[in-house]
Design an enzyme around this catalytic site. Structure first.
Site, mmCIF file in Angstrom:
data_model
loop_
_atom_site.group_PDB
_atom_site.id
_atom_site.type_symbol
_atom_site.label_atom_id
_atom_site.label_comp_id
_atom_site.label_asym_id
_atom_site.label_seq_id
_atom_site.Cartn_x
_atom_site.Cartn_y
_atom_site.Cartn_z
ATOM 1 N N SER A 1 0.831 -1.193 0.000
ATOM 2 C CA SER A 1 0.000 0.000 0.000
ATOM 3 C C SER A 1 0.871 1.250 0.000
ATOM 4 C CB SER A 1 -0.943 -0.025 1.213
ATOM 5 O OG SER A 1 -1.948 0.953 1.074
ATOM 6 N N GLY B 1 2.239 3.167 2.389
ATOM 7 C CA GLY B 1 3.424 3.222 3.241
ATOM 8 C C GLY B 1 4.625 2.542 2.612
ATOM 9 N N GLU B 2 4.392 1.393 2.007
ATOM 10 C CA GLU B 2 5.473 0.664 1.350
ATOM 11 C C GLU B 2 5.932 1.379 0.068
ATOM 12 O OE1 GLU B 2 3.598 -1.370 4.276
ATOM 13 O OE2 GLU B 2 2.569 -0.848 2.403
ATOM 14 N N TYR B 3 4.989 2.038 -0.595
ATOM 15 C CA TYR B 3 5.370 2.818 -1.779
ATOM 16 C C TYR B 3 6.320 3.953 -1.391
ATOM 17 C CZ TYR B 3 5.048 5.915 -5.818
ATOM 18 O OH TYR B 3 5.353 6.716 -6.891
ATOM 19 N N ALA C 1 9.610 2.601 -1.148
ATOM 20 C CA ALA C 1 10.170 2.233 -2.459
ATOM 21 C C ALA C 1 10.649 3.447 -3.248
ATOM 22 C CB ALA C 1 9.126 1.471 -3.273
#
EC number: 2.4.99.12
Length: 415
Positions: free
Chosen positions: A58, A60-62, A65
């Protein structure tokens, strides 16, 4: 176990389709994936360059990244960047805004064997990055079969995760398929070594790179600057009901401050209820003017928060009393000390405990401890030490994305 996993995914697909007419969220989850392959086919028909695929759960992980894909684009400008999301909330947020370093954004199909095979066949990636934890067996096995280099970055492992339990051998296949794993911390490295995985190194938390970049070039917000003037500012990020129960008495006790509050839920009724409990005048940003005399400003939109921290003397970041602590590193990128609720599961948010050890993050359990900690930070000497600690901690953790890409380029060139 493989058969059981496939059966489970099949049953999940059936139940999702059966329940979707009765759930807006489930319907949105499935509807977004209906045209997935057609859009992917259209993109690939016009893209002849090598492809780097980043998969995130989602938003947060983007954010974790983004520094890595930007570093890769700098190192390998000929590559096209594809980002896939599992969560509609993350996809919806990102797809609506320009993403200069991303060439294509898509959903990830459900992890059925046939869908995974089709997705990898259509996308034809040359490099693949999984972020933090969202690992899907059939997609990973299809990539492994094709000998496509795979990397897990920003990995943050805990003992209670499926990889390390008694029945963890099936899920560990996802880890052992990776060419290299970059962890956020030493504890995660130790857990990997305990199961015999050796192709790993401490990559660091790429969010530091992200917040550092934001702090260097925040959005200009002249209206906010005019309204703030010379007054001290507290920015409250991602406020939940539980956070406001603590904060409202503090707000009422500090009428000389400017309070900028970004709620987790943008429901107008909720903001109006909070405003009715606050003694000072409050306004919502959408109906506000910088010449207004209000002391409290509710941010009723998405996208401003990260730049609002530039005005903060102190930040309060919410969520710890609810579903989970939000990003405490965003305000710290601006050198701002952060107060937050005492987290329920410390292992899920290692940055919280580390920030306390560094002297730049401060956990509070209730209204009394919040008032005490805030009063301490009003002491000039204590405050300056906290600011120095914040700046030092962020600075010492920059550069994770460049280190990761340097290693990735080195490893992938050998394949």
């Amino acid at each position: 176990m493989n058969l059981l996993y496939r059966l489970t995914l099949f049953l999940i697909t059936v139940f999702l389709n059966l329940l979707s007419p009765f759930s807006g969220k489930l319907n949105h989850f499935l509807k977004g994936r209906k045209s997935l392959f057609k859009k992917l086919e259209n993109f690939r028909s016009t893209c002849s360059s090598p492809v780097a695929w980043f998969h995130v759960a989602s938003l947060g992980e983007y954010e974790q990244a983004r520094p890595v894909l930007a570093a890769l684009k700098t190192k390998r400008p000929e590559m096209s960047i594809v980002v896939s999301f599992f969560s509609p909330s993350g996809y919806d947020h990102v797809v609506k805004r320009p993403q200069p370093t991303v060439d294509f954004i898509t959903y990830l199909p459900l992890d059925r064997k046939s869908l995974a095979k089709r997705f990898v066949s259509e996308l034809k990636p040359d490099l693949v990055f999984f972020i933090k934890y969202d690992l899907w067996f059939h997609h990973i096995q299809e990539l492994k079969k094709r000998q496509i280099p795979m990397f897990l970055i920003a990995a943050n492992f805990r003992e209670d995760q499926s990889f390390f339990g008694v029945l963890g051998s099936f899920f560990r296949q996802n880890l052992f398929a990776m060419d290299w794993i970059f962890t956020q911390n030493e504890k995660s490295l130790t857990l990997l070594r305990a199961i015999g995985y050796k192709n790993a190194s401490l990559g660091g938390d790429t969010r530091f790179d992200r917040v550092g970049a934001t702090a260097k070039d925040p959005k200009e917000l002249p209206q906010i600057a005019t309204w703030v003037g010379e007054k001290p500012v507290v920015v409250v990020g991602s406020a939940w009901e539980e956070d406001m129960n603590l904060l409202i008495p503090l707000i009422n006790s500090r009428p000389d401050y400017r309070w900028i509050i970004a709620p987790h839920d943008l429901n107008t009724e909720v903001m109006e209820r909070w405003a009715s409990q606050i003694h000072q005048e409050s306004k919502r940003f959408s109906v506000w003017n910088s010449s207004d005399s209000n002391s409290v400003l509710f941010i009723d939109n998405i996208g401003m928060l990260s730049s609002l921290y530039q005005f903060a003397k102190v930040a309060y970041v919410g969520g710890a009393f609810g579903k989970g602590l939000h990003n405490i590193l965003e305000p710290m990128g601006f050198g701002v000390p952060v107060i937050f609720g005492k987290v329920k599961n410390a292992s899920k948010f290692p940055e919280a405990a580390q920030s306390e050890r560094e002297g730049c993050g401060f956990a509070v359990a209730d209204e009394v401890s919040l008032a005490e900690k805030f009063s301490e930070l009003e002491d000039a000497d204590i405050y300056q030490r906290a600011v120095y600690s914040t700046q030092n901690w962020v600075k010492s953790n920059l550069g994770a994305a460049d280190r990761i890409i340097e290693k990735v380029v080195q490893l992938s060139s050998k394949k």
